[in-house]
Design a protein around this motif. Sequence first.
Motif, PDB file in Angstrom:
ATOM      1  N   ILE A 147      31.320  36.094  38.802  1.00 44.73           N
ATOM      2  CA  ILE A 147      31.998  34.797  38.788  1.00 44.73           C
ATOM      3  C   ILE A 147      31.330  33.801  37.844  1.00 44.73           C
ATOM      4  CG2 ILE A 147      32.721  32.826  40.196  1.00 44.73           C
ATOM      5  CD1 ILE A 147      34.290  35.489  40.671  1.00 44.73           C
TER       6      ILE A 147
ATOM      7  N   GLN B 264      38.574  33.489  35.181  1.00 42.33           N
ATOM      8  CA  GLN B 264      38.764  33.843  36.589  1.00 42.33           C
ATOM      9  C   GLN B 264      40.248  33.923  36.929  1.00 42.33           C
ATOM     10  OE1 GLN B 264      36.429  31.299  39.205  1.00 42.33           O
ATOM     11  NE2 GLN B 264      34.762  31.289  37.724  1.00 42.33           N
ATOM     12  N   GLU B 265      41.014  32.955  36.459  1.00 43.04           N
ATOM     13  CA  GLU B 265      42.460  32.936  36.706  1.00 43.04           C
ATOM     14  C   GLU B 265      43.124  34.149  36.055  1.00 43.04           C
ATOM     15  OE1 GLU B 265      46.011  31.615  38.326  1.00 43.04           O
ATOM     16  OE2 GLU B 265      44.000  30.872  38.722  1.00 43.04           O
TER      17      GLU B 265
ATOM     18  N   ALA C 298      42.229  37.345  38.004  1.00 41.42           N
ATOM     19  CA  ALA C 298      43.001  37.406  39.253  1.00 41.42           C
ATOM     20  C   ALA C 298      44.447  37.795  38.971  1.00 41.42           C
ATOM     21  CB  ALA C 298      42.936  36.068  39.981  1.00 41.42           C
ATOM     22  N   ASN C 299      45.058  37.181  37.978  1.00 41.52           N
ATOM     23  CA  ASN C 299      46.449  37.490  37.640  1.00 41.52           C
ATOM     24  C   ASN C 299      46.619  38.940  37.215  1.00 41.52           C
ATOM     25  OD1 ASN C 299      47.372  34.904  38.191  1.00 41.52           O
ATOM     26  ND2 ASN C 299      47.112  34.204  36.086  1.00 41.52           N
TER      27      ASN C 299
ATOM     28  N   GLU D 254      46.112  41.251  40.341  1.00 43.20           N
ATOM     29  CA  GLU D 254      47.216  41.110  41.286  1.00 43.20           C
ATOM     30  C   GLU D 254      48.437  41.859  40.764  1.00 43.20           C
ATOM     31  OE1 GLU D 254      47.424  36.858  41.698  1.00 43.20           O
ATOM     32  OE2 GLU D 254      45.834  36.842  43.221  1.00 43.20           O
TER      33      GLU D 254
END
Length: 143
Positions: A116, A124-125, A128-129, A132
Amino acid sequence: MRAWRAYVIGSELLRKQLNRELQDAHATALSDYEVLVRLSEHEGRRMRMAQLATEVASSKSRLSHQISRLEAAGLVRRTECGDDARGVYAELTEPGMARLRTMAPTHVDGVRSHLIDLLTPEDQEALANIFERVLTHLDDLAP
């Protein structure tokens, strides 16, 4: 190819490092920590074994052996599902929850320092995207 190789090697080395830190500080494997965390996050600190296997990306057989070890250590227990005679819950015990509380700072510190904190908020975004999307795709393929 660069992205794929960096992902494969980076993710494997990250898991090994996080596992080593938990082993050194708490004599517990990362895979066991992840089971305890999942149980702690559910109502009643319990989950059906099949659902738990899915959440920790494990086979039912492998998880059953893992739960047996955790059960022998007094960290979890198996209980029958009242509404389904075939179903079995894995349930986090009080000693298991206490153990999880002592291990969590080690794990969180490791995740922060080895992943992180190396990323910008935008990284980070994006990460995550991306994952996912991968998880949704793979979930759609599952039988």
